[in-house]
Design a protein around this motif. Structure first.
Motif, mmCIF file in Angstrom:
data_model
loop_
_atom_site.group_PDB
_atom_site.id
_atom_site.type_symbol
_atom_site.label_atom_id
_atom_site.label_comp_id
_atom_site.label_asym_id
_atom_site.label_seq_id
_atom_site.Cartn_x
_atom_site.Cartn_y
_atom_site.Cartn_z
ATOM 1 N N ASN A 83 0.796 -1.234 0.000
ATOM 2 C CA ASN A 83 0.000 0.000 0.000
ATOM 3 C C ASN A 83 0.828 1.284 0.000
ATOM 4 O O ASN A 83 0.349 2.333 0.404
ATOM 5 N N GLY A 84 2.079 1.178 -0.421
ATOM 6 C CA GLY A 84 2.924 2.356 -0.514
ATOM 7 C C GLY A 84 3.444 2.877 0.802
ATOM 8 O O GLY A 84 4.222 3.840 0.838
ATOM 9 N N SER A 85 3.048 2.249 1.913
ATOM 10 C CA SER A 85 3.386 2.790 3.225
ATOM 11 C C SER A 85 4.602 2.139 3.863
ATOM 12 O O SER A 85 5.092 2.609 4.892
ATOM 13 N N ALA A 86 5.100 1.051 3.283
ATOM 14 C CA ALA A 86 6.261 0.351 3.837
ATOM 15 C C ALA A 86 7.461 0.540 2.917
ATOM 16 O O ALA A 86 7.323 0.830 1.729
ATOM 17 N N ASP A 87 8.648 0.371 3.497
ATOM 18 C CA ASP A 87 9.861 0.503 2.697
ATOM 19 C C ASP A 87 10.940 -0.394 3.274
ATOM 20 O O ASP A 87 10.846 -0.865 4.405
ATOM 21 N N GLY A 88 11.974 -0.651 2.482
ATOM 22 C CA GLY A 88 13.146 -1.345 3.000
ATOM 23 C C GLY A 88 13.353 -2.748 2.470
ATOM 24 O O GLY A 88 12.598 -3.260 1.644
ATOM 25 N N TYR A 89 14.406 -3.363 2.984
ATOM 26 C CA TYR A 89 14.869 -4.689 2.561
ATOM 27 C C TYR A 89 14.653 -5.706 3.681
ATOM 28 O O TYR A 89 14.855 -5.409 4.863
ATOM 29 N N GLU A 90 14.284 -6.934 3.278
ATOM 30 C CA GLU A 90 14.219 -8.050 4.205
ATOM 31 C C GLU A 90 14.496 -9.331 3.434
ATOM 32 O O GLU A 90 14.390 -9.371 2.203
ATOM 33 N N ASP A 91 14.874 -10.373 4.156
ATOM 34 C CA ASP A 91 15.090 -11.659 3.495
ATOM 35 C C ASP A 91 14.534 -12.792 4.353
ATOM 36 O O ASP A 91 14.223 -12.603 5.536
ATOM 37 N N TYR A 92 14.402 -13.955 3.723
ATOM 38 C CA TYR A 92 13.679 -15.069 4.331
ATOM 39 C C TYR A 92 14.399 -16.400 4.150
ATOM 40 O O TYR A 92 15.042 -16.641 3.116
ATOM 41 N N ILE A 93 14.252 -17.251 5.160
ATOM 42 C CA ILE A 93 14.512 -18.678 5.043
ATOM 43 C C ILE A 93 13.251 -19.404 5.510
ATOM 44 O O ILE A 93 12.321 -18.791 6.045
ATOM 45 N N TYR A 94 13.232 -20.719 5.340
ATOM 46 C CA TYR A 94 12.047 -21.515 5.675
ATOM 47 C C TYR A 94 11.754 -21.449 7.173
ATOM 48 O O TYR A 94 12.663 -21.532 8.016
ATOM 49 N N SER A 95 10.478 -21.319 7.505
ATOM 50 C CA SER A 95 10.053 -21.128 8.892
ATOM 51 C C SER A 95 10.341 -22.327 9.788
ATOM 52 O O SER A 95 10.399 -22.186 11.012
ATOM 53 N N GLY A 96 10.543 -23.512 9.199
ATOM 54 C CA GLY A 96 10.813 -24.693 10.008
ATOM 55 C C GLY A 96 12.264 -24.870 10.396
ATOM 56 O O GLY A 96 12.605 -25.858 11.057
ATOM 57 N N LEU A 97 13.128 -23.940 10.032
ATOM 58 C CA LEU A 97 14.565 -24.069 10.286
ATOM 59 C C LEU A 97 14.994 -23.299 11.528
ATOM 60 O O LEU A 97 14.470 -22.226 11.825
ATOM 61 N N ALA A 98 15.976 -23.841 12.225
ATOM 62 C CA ALA A 98 16.528 -23.180 13.401
ATOM 63 C C ALA A 98 17.511 -22.088 12.987
ATOM 64 O O ALA A 98 18.099 -22.141 11.895
ATOM 65 N N ASP A 99 17.706 -21.140 13.879
ATOM 66 C CA ASP A 99 18.668 -20.071 13.620
ATOM 67 C C ASP A 99 20.098 -20.592 13.550
ATOM 68 O O ASP A 99 20.985 -19.909 13.034
ATOM 69 N N GLN A 119 21.444 0.482 0.295
ATOM 70 C CA GLN A 119 20.901 1.812 0.607
ATOM 71 C C GLN A 119 19.412 1.788 0.987
ATOM 72 O O GLN A 119 18.698 2.775 0.822
ATOM 73 N N LEU A 120 18.937 0.656 1.488
ATOM 74 C CA LEU A 120 17.552 0.519 1.915
ATOM 75 C C LEU A 120 17.489 0.329 3.427
ATOM 76 O O LEU A 120 18.433 -0.172 4.045
ATOM 77 N N ARG A 121 16.372 0.706 4.012
ATOM 78 C CA ARG A 121 16.153 0.444 5.434
ATOM 79 C C ARG A 121 16.174 -1.060 5.679
ATOM 80 O O ARG A 121 15.585 -1.833 4.929
ATOM 81 N N ASN A 122 16.863 -1.462 6.722
ATOM 82 C CA ASN A 122 17.007 -2.880 7.035
ATOM 83 C C ASN A 122 15.820 -3.339 7.885
ATOM 84 O O ASN A 122 15.700 -2.975 9.060
#
Length: 265
Positions: A83-99, A119-122
């Motif tokens: 909706n144009g209101s969020a910004d920045g970078y994020e990344d993903y791994i599978y939810s069933g995995l441990a850190d 150059q993006l918000r983390n």
């Protein structure tokens, strides 16, 4: 190392859209740049892409292809929208995995390298039950490179040099995670001329020099070398099979203020 590189969406599926842009086009360009950087700059890397043009491919086709090929790593490139209101970078791994999993350790490295240059918000490191993360037999990583419906993020996406920086961040992370070997000066195509824009004992100082050049639209990466038993970090601003191309890049680097840059062959 066998990398399956997956630019999201494509063909009849444009993905997210906003500000006159479509996700499928942005992520394809970033992925093609990642492929070219890896193949040109590192030894023993095979890259297979889910698509190299604007084609339609199901999620199952993508993961089946990566699994059948026996890829070592799966990297899926995306952009976000909200909706144009969020910004920045994020990344993903599978939810069933441990850190503590190997997949998480790879992700930690890529996250560090990508956020250093994009150059993006983390927005952080996240987990999800996405098909491409769940159904892959190998470690898998998905990056969301900005919000296409956010005007500030979209303005970066339009810039080819920004897309090159994002690609370089992914490559730096993959190279670190898998201990890839930079190509030597000679390979099957002949001599490579490398533009060296500084050598530093401190990785932080080398990163600052590389970022200085990246901010001026000059692609740069770090190459670790061992000299007399000590590790040095070289800032490489390109590798070229033609000396005239290397000389052109050298002039760009010197014009940016790095007077001690030189060509290594």
């Amino acid at each position: 190392m066998k990398l399956y590189l997956d630019p999201g969406h494509g063909g009849s599926d444009p993905g997210a859209s906003g500000n006159g842009l479509q996700e499928k086009n942005i992520v394809l360009d970033i992925a093609l740049k990642i492929r070219d950087l890896l193949v040109n700059d590192y030894e023993d890397v095979e890259v297979r892409m889910s698509r190299t043009g604007d084609s339609t491919k199901s999620l199952q086709q993508r993961t089946n292809e990566a699994n059948s090929w026996g890829a070592d790593y799966y990297v899926s490139i995306h952009c976000n929208a909200f909706n144009g209101s969020a910004d920045g970078y994020e990344d993903y791994i599978y939810s069933g995995l441990a850190d503590s999993s190997q997949t998480a350790r790879y992700r930690d490295i890529l996250h560090e390298e990508i956020t250093r240059v994009n150059q993006l918000r983390n927005r952080g490191k996240k987990k999800a039950n996405f098909h491409v993360l769940r159904e892959t037999n190998m470690a898998a990583f998905l990056s969301e490179n900005g919000f296409i419906d956010n005007s500030n993020d979209a303005s970066k996406m339009r810039d080819s040099s920004w897309r090159q920086q994002v690609a370089q961040g992914h490559v730096n992370g993959i190279a670190r995670a898998f201990n890839l070997t930079p190509k030597q000066d000679d390979d099957d195509s002949g001599t490579f001329y490398r533009v060296i824009a500084g050598s530093f004992k401190s990785r932080t100082n080398a990163e600052e020099r590389a970022q200085f050049l990246i901010d001026r639209g000059i692609d740069s990466t770090l190459v670790a070398v061992t000299i007399s038993g000590e590790t040095w970090y070289r800032v490489q601003a390109g590798a070229f099979s033609k000396r005239e191309n290397a000389e052109r890049r050298l002039r760009e680097v010197k014009n940016a203020g790095i007077e001690d840059a030189y060509i290594s062959s």
